[in-house]
Design a protein around this motif. Sequence first.
Motif, PDB file in Angstrom:
ATOM      1  N   LEU A   1       0.847  -1.181   0.000  1.00 47.91           N
ATOM      2  CA  LEU A   1       0.000   0.000   0.000  1.00 47.91           C
ATOM      3  C   LEU A   1       0.885   1.234   0.000  1.00 47.91           C
ATOM      4  O   LEU A   1       1.925   1.263   0.659  1.00 47.91           O
ATOM      5  N   SER A   2       0.460   2.250  -0.716  1.00 45.07           N
ATOM      6  CA  SER A   2       1.186   3.512  -0.693  1.00 45.07           C
ATOM      7  C   SER A   2       0.214   4.635  -0.329  1.00 45.07           C
ATOM      8  O   SER A   2      -0.991   4.533  -0.583  1.00 45.07           O
TER       9      SER A   2
ATOM     10  N   ALA B   1       1.060  12.658   9.392  1.00 43.26           N
ATOM     11  CA  ALA B   1       0.369  11.396   9.108  1.00 43.26           C
ATOM     12  C   ALA B   1       1.068  10.297   9.885  1.00 43.26           C
ATOM     13  O   ALA B   1       2.301  10.260   9.940  1.00 43.26           O
ATOM     14  N   SER B   2       0.305   9.426  10.499  1.00 43.14           N
ATOM     15  CA  SER B   2       0.902   8.314  11.238  1.00 43.14           C
ATOM     16  C   SER B   2       0.259   7.009  10.800  1.00 43.14           C
ATOM     17  O   SER B   2      -0.922   6.957  10.456  1.00 43.14           O
ATOM     18  N   TYR B   3       1.073   5.955  10.813  1.00 44.14           N
ATOM     19  CA  TYR B   3       0.651   4.622  10.396  1.00 44.14           C
ATOM     20  C   TYR B   3       0.989   3.650  11.516  1.00 44.14           C
ATOM     21  O   TYR B   3       2.124   3.625  12.007  1.00 44.14           O
ATOM     22  N   THR B   4       0.001   2.836  11.921  1.00 42.20           N
ATOM     23  CA  THR B   4       0.194   1.877  13.008  1.00 42.20           C
ATOM     24  C   THR B   4      -0.284   0.510  12.546  1.00 42.20           C
ATOM     25  O   THR B   4      -1.411   0.376  12.049  1.00 42.20           O
ATOM     26  N   LEU B   5       0.555  -0.503  12.728  1.00 37.91           N
ATOM     27  CA  LEU B   5       0.162  -1.861  12.382  1.00 37.91           C
ATOM     28  C   LEU B   5      -0.509  -2.506  13.595  1.00 37.91           C
ATOM     29  O   LEU B   5       0.137  -2.755  14.611  1.00 37.91           O
ATOM     30  N   LEU B   6      -1.796  -2.771  13.495  1.00 32.90           N
ATOM     31  CA  LEU B   6      -2.550  -3.330  14.618  1.00 32.90           C
ATOM     32  C   LEU B   6      -2.549  -4.850  14.610  1.00 32.90           C
ATOM     33  O   LEU B   6      -2.562  -5.476  15.671  1.00 32.90           O
ATOM     34  N   GLU B   7      -2.571  -5.463  13.423  1.00 33.32           N
ATOM     35  CA  GLU B   7      -2.569  -6.922  13.296  1.00 33.32           C
ATOM     36  C   GLU B   7      -1.606  -7.320  12.190  1.00 33.32           C
ATOM     37  O   GLU B   7      -1.475  -6.601  11.199  1.00 33.32           O
ATOM     38  N   GLY B   8      -0.950  -8.485  12.370  1.00 38.54           N
ATOM     39  CA  GLY B   8       0.023  -8.963  11.394  1.00 38.54           C
ATOM     40  C   GLY B   8       1.433  -8.757  11.894  1.00 38.54           C
ATOM     41  O   GLY B   8       1.700  -7.867  12.709  1.00 38.54           O
ATOM     42  N   GLU B   9       2.347  -9.577  11.412  1.00 39.77           N
ATOM     43  CA  GLU B   9       3.735  -9.515  11.874  1.00 39.77           C
ATOM     44  C   GLU B   9       4.446  -8.276  11.363  1.00 39.77           C
ATOM     45  O   GLU B   9       5.152  -7.602  12.101  1.00 39.77           O
ATOM     46  N   SER B  10       4.289  -7.975  10.084  1.00 38.41           N
ATOM     47  CA  SER B  10       4.944  -6.797   9.510  1.00 38.41           C
ATOM     48  C   SER B  10       4.264  -6.427   8.205  1.00 38.41           C
ATOM     49  O   SER B  10       3.538  -7.236   7.615  1.00 38.41           O
ATOM     50  N   VAL B  11       4.503  -5.196   7.760  1.00 44.39           N
ATOM     51  CA  VAL B  11       3.915  -4.738   6.508  1.00 44.39           C
ATOM     52  C   VAL B  11       4.853  -3.729   5.863  1.00 44.39           C
ATOM     53  O   VAL B  11       5.500  -2.927   6.551  1.00 44.39           O
ATOM     54  N   GLN B  12       4.938  -3.796   4.535  1.00 45.30           N
ATOM     55  CA  GLN B  12       5.710  -2.836   3.763  1.00 45.30           C
ATOM     56  C   GLN B  12       4.768  -1.751   3.242  1.00 45.30           C
ATOM     57  O   GLN B  12       3.743  -2.049   2.642  1.00 45.30           O
TER      58      GLN B  12
ATOM     59  N   GLY C   1       6.264   8.045  -1.693  1.00 50.98           N
ATOM     60  CA  GLY C   1       7.380   7.412  -2.378  1.00 50.98           C
ATOM     61  C   GLY C   1       8.481   6.904  -1.479  1.00 50.98           C
ATOM     62  O   GLY C   1       9.412   6.235  -1.951  1.00 50.98           O
ATOM     63  N   SER C   2       8.419   7.194  -0.186  1.00 46.83           N
ATOM     64  CA  SER C   2       9.427   6.730   0.763  1.00 46.83           C
ATOM     65  C   SER C   2       8.974   5.410   1.378  1.00 46.83           C
ATOM     66  O   SER C   2       7.958   5.362   2.082  1.00 46.83           O
ATOM     67  N   SER C   3       9.686   4.325   1.105  1.00 44.93           N
ATOM     68  CA  SER C   3       9.295   3.003   1.587  1.00 44.93           C
ATOM     69  C   SER C   3       9.738   2.791   3.035  1.00 44.93           C
ATOM     70  O   SER C   3      10.796   3.266   3.446  1.00 44.93           O
ATOM     71  N   PHE C   4       8.902   2.073   3.783  1.00 42.18           N
ATOM     72  CA  PHE C   4       9.261   1.739   5.155  1.00 42.18           C
ATOM     73  C   PHE C   4       8.498   0.490   5.586  1.00 42.18           C
ATOM     74  O   PHE C   4       7.540   0.074   4.940  1.00 42.18           O
ATOM     75  N   GLU C   5       8.951  -0.096   6.676  1.00 39.66           N
ATOM     76  CA  GLU C   5       8.348  -1.325   7.202  1.00 39.66           C
ATOM     77  C   GLU C   5       7.849  -1.073   8.618  1.00 39.66           C
ATOM     78  O   GLU C   5       8.474  -0.352   9.398  1.00 39.66           O
TER      79      GLU C   5
ATOM     80  N   LYS D   1       6.422  -3.163  12.108  1.00 39.90           N
ATOM     81  CA  LYS D   1       6.196  -4.400  12.842  1.00 39.90           C
ATOM     82  C   LYS D   1       4.907  -4.258  13.648  1.00 39.90           C
ATOM     83  O   LYS D   1       4.394  -3.157  13.844  1.00 39.90           O
ATOM     84  N   ARG D   2       4.381  -5.391  14.114  1.00 41.55           N
ATOM     85  CA  ARG D   2       3.131  -5.353  14.864  1.00 41.55           C
ATOM     86  C   ARG D   2       3.241  -4.412  16.072  1.00 41.55           C
ATOM     87  O   ARG D   2       4.206  -4.466  16.833  1.00 41.55           O
ATOM     88  N   GLY D   3       2.242  -3.553  16.198  1.00 38.34           N
ATOM     89  CA  GLY D   3       2.218  -2.600  17.299  1.00 38.34           C
ATOM     90  C   GLY D   3       3.061  -1.367  17.082  1.00 38.34           C
ATOM     91  O   GLY D   3       3.001  -0.413  17.862  1.00 38.34           O
ATOM     92  N   GLN D   4       3.847  -1.356  16.019  1.00 43.81           N
ATOM     93  CA  GLN D   4       4.733  -0.223  15.749  1.00 43.81           C
ATOM     94  C   GLN D   4       3.996   0.867  14.979  1.00 43.81           C
ATOM     95  O   GLN D   4       3.117   0.603  14.172  1.00 43.81           O
ATOM     96  N   ALA D   5       4.340   2.118  15.256  1.00 40.09           N
ATOM     97  CA  ALA D   5       3.771   3.271  14.552  1.00 40.09           C
ATOM     98  C   ALA D   5       4.891   4.109  13.965  1.00 40.09           C
ATOM     99  O   ALA D   5       5.996   4.164  14.521  1.00 40.09           O
ATOM    100  N   LYS D   6       4.612   4.734  12.855  1.00 33.86           N
ATOM    101  CA  LYS D   6       5.582   5.640  12.245  1.00 33.86           C
ATOM    102  C   LYS D   6       4.858   6.905  11.813  1.00 33.86           C
ATOM    103  O   LYS D   6       3.781   6.859  11.247  1.00 33.86           O
ATOM    104  N   GLU D   7       5.507   8.046  12.117  1.00 32.24           N
ATOM    105  CA  GLU D   7       4.886   9.342  11.872  1.00 32.24           C
ATOM    106  C   GLU D   7       5.693  10.145  10.867  1.00 32.24           C
ATOM    107  O   GLU D   7       6.924  10.111  10.879  1.00 32.24           O
ATOM    108  N   PHE D   8       4.967  10.857  10.000  1.00 29.81           N
ATOM    109  CA  PHE D   8       5.610  11.694   8.995  1.00 29.81           C
ATOM    110  C   PHE D   8       5.033  13.109   9.090  1.00 29.81           C
ATOM    111  O   PHE D   8       3.836  13.298   9.300  1.00 29.81           O
ATOM    112  N   ILE D   9       5.889  14.091   8.926  1.00 32.25           N
ATOM    113  CA  ILE D   9       5.453  15.483   8.869  1.00 32.25           C
ATOM    114  C   ILE D   9       4.958  15.779   7.449  1.00 32.25           C
ATOM    115  O   ILE D   9       5.601  15.403   6.464  1.00 32.25           O
TER     116      ILE D   9
END
Length: 781
Positions: free
Chosen positions: A715-716, A748-759, A764-768, A770-778
């Motif tokens: 997903l992008s 914008a923030s992205y949080t993986l609620l279920e699943g081991e990991s997601v790409q 255009g900036s790719s990142f991974e 892990k479950r329970g992990q969140a990543k935030e972008f300005i």
Amino acid sequence: MRKLPKKQSILLPDDWNIIEEGFHPQHNFMLETIFTVANGYLGLRGNLDEDFPDKCQSFKATYINGFYEEYDITYPEGGYGFAKRGEAMVNVADVKTFEITIEGEKFNLFSGKIYKHIRKLDMKSGTVVREILWESERGRKIFISFERLACFKRQHLGAINIRIKPLNFSGRIKIVSKIDGNSSNLLETEDVRVGSGIEKFPFETSKAHCSELKGFLMQKTKKSRLSYGCMAEHILSFGDFQHKSFADKEKNLVIFEIEFDAEKDMEYNLTKYFSYFTQRDVEEDLIEERCAAEILEAKKMGFENLLKEQREFLETFWENADVVVKGDPKIQQAIRFSLFSLLQSTGRNGISNIAAKGLTGEGYGGHYFWDSEIYIMPFFIYSQPEIAKMLLLYRYNILDAARKRARELHHRGALYPWRTIAGKECSAYFPAGTAQYHINADIVYAIKKYFEATDDLEFIKNYGAEIVFEVARFFSELGHFSEAKGGKFCIFCVTGPDEYTALVDNNAYTNYMVKMTLEFATELYNLLKEKDSNALEKLCRKIELLKDEVLLWKNIADNMYLPYNPELKIISQDDSFIYKKRLDLSKIPENQFPLLLNWHYLDIYRYQVCKQPDVLLLIYLLRENFTFEDLKNNYEYYEPITTHDSSLSPAIFSILAAELGYLDKAYEYFVYTARMDLDDLNDNTKDGIHAACMGGAWQALVFGFGGMRTNKDRLSFAPKLPQRLECLSFKVRYKGKVLKVEITKDKASYTLLEGESVQLSHYGSSFELKRGQAKEFILAN
């Protein structure tokens, strides 16, 4: 450019409820649509609970998804291959209407005095509750409450609970309840979008009987010869009452009369349970038995436990599907109403789908269109994939009918009907119906997106590949390699999504989508060859598919003619479109829209004018094939000549405007999409909801302002919010994982609620994750 209409709503803004405060008989027809309760199988149009005078416009209706009557389609000048027999969803027996008499005075809001009238659709409990404080002409004041539901977990079951409380008197109250089998459908009207085609009462009553406070009615349609049964039983909270019941098969009625002496300030409660089954669900001789079993289970549970079960079901639904929007309360209400309406409208049994008007009205005769795959399916794919799968299974279950239709038009493979219920082509106007061959590709597109999002190879092996291969086979015969076009594969005499341009050569949307279909068919063939060669061989034997056909598919895909005009730097909608005169929509009086009701088709077809996006829809669906410059050039060219006479139109414009950075324009299109029915913006909510528009509202938020795009492996996102919105939050289910996305003006923030990991990808900036992990972008302003 046409200005989008705006209106003031008569409904109160609320995050979780649709509320009518006061009594608005002049809007009753429209409100009946809004206050429908349904469960994907059974639809209870939101009629008032009591009988009332003819001065209040109403259409009393109850629908069963996929249950239909046939009718003959007649033509002054017919032709080979014209649809000869239509199908229409029928209005079945009514159980919703009561007559309440108080000391000889009939309860009726058109007489006496109304102190309070509130009607509320609660989207957390899945009920419509109506509360009335009324005084009769002789001064008797009474409180009456009606609560109505169609059970999501028990799709054949519904219930109505009535509470009555005398406030300033003691006296005799009589309640008359019915199973009324005298329902009929709307006749044809001047509006080609409305009316069922069924001209007379469509039923024969085969059974009508009652005992105590329980009764059963069974009817059979006269032409499709399908039976359905309705059973109802009444439970009273008080013991001292008298009752009579009688059934009249000739009059298509079962009637119950209940009388009791009511005391001042005491509350009296009556619950009516009812169940419907059809011959499409069970054998005809089992219908009554199955209805009785549903009623028995309901009585054991009781009304309160049914409400609890309903709330629990919806709690799970909203946990997965809710979209939170802050900044405009009317938009929060509208998007939840849209998603709730989609849940109410969607068949989940493999033999029904989503009618264009859901289960709320008779626009388009209850037919299923491409709306399901292109506009509604994405919501279910990314939030409730198990429902998406059942919708695709419906297409598999009518595949034989699609094969038959292809043979009728002298082709191999399968041609899906433009509008249908059980599989027959029901479109009487072939230039805007049968000629829209892209319906085949739209179904394949939905299968492709479902597979990409779920990796459900079992579905592909057992169902999906067979549909895709038969559609590819059909498309390989639809066109030919034309020397006049440099040996490219051309498709002549088709109609694309824009129904204001019909029977053209090389419609760009169709050609591109056929290319996608043939590429996906080849890809699936090779995938099955690698993953399960036995399954592939079995399927090839079943449909007599040869390797040479697959090679032909690839050759056609590689050599498809794809229209493009280098001078204008746009994709030509078809071979002739850009040579026609462009219409200036601003000079057309507003009362002439929609054009299809006010202009002759020929007067529309000869101009550059679009009912809805065609090339722009293509760019949206196959976004990876086009550059940002392609999008901008085509948007600027086609937007000024698009009338938005189709409710399918504004959502796509909103999504593409958002990507282009036209956020004010994107928001205007989105609001028009989201509030279309609640504000009755097209003056036709009375005929039923715009289900595809509701799916489009979800897409406009998630794919538009959320900037989500999908492809095979990830997903992008490229989010951006318009000025009016402060925050947008939603969840996405993808490849067994659940992602939560939260967007504000500056981050914008992205949080993986279920699943081991997601790409994932953000601008255009790719990142991974892990479950329970969140990543935030300005986010850049």
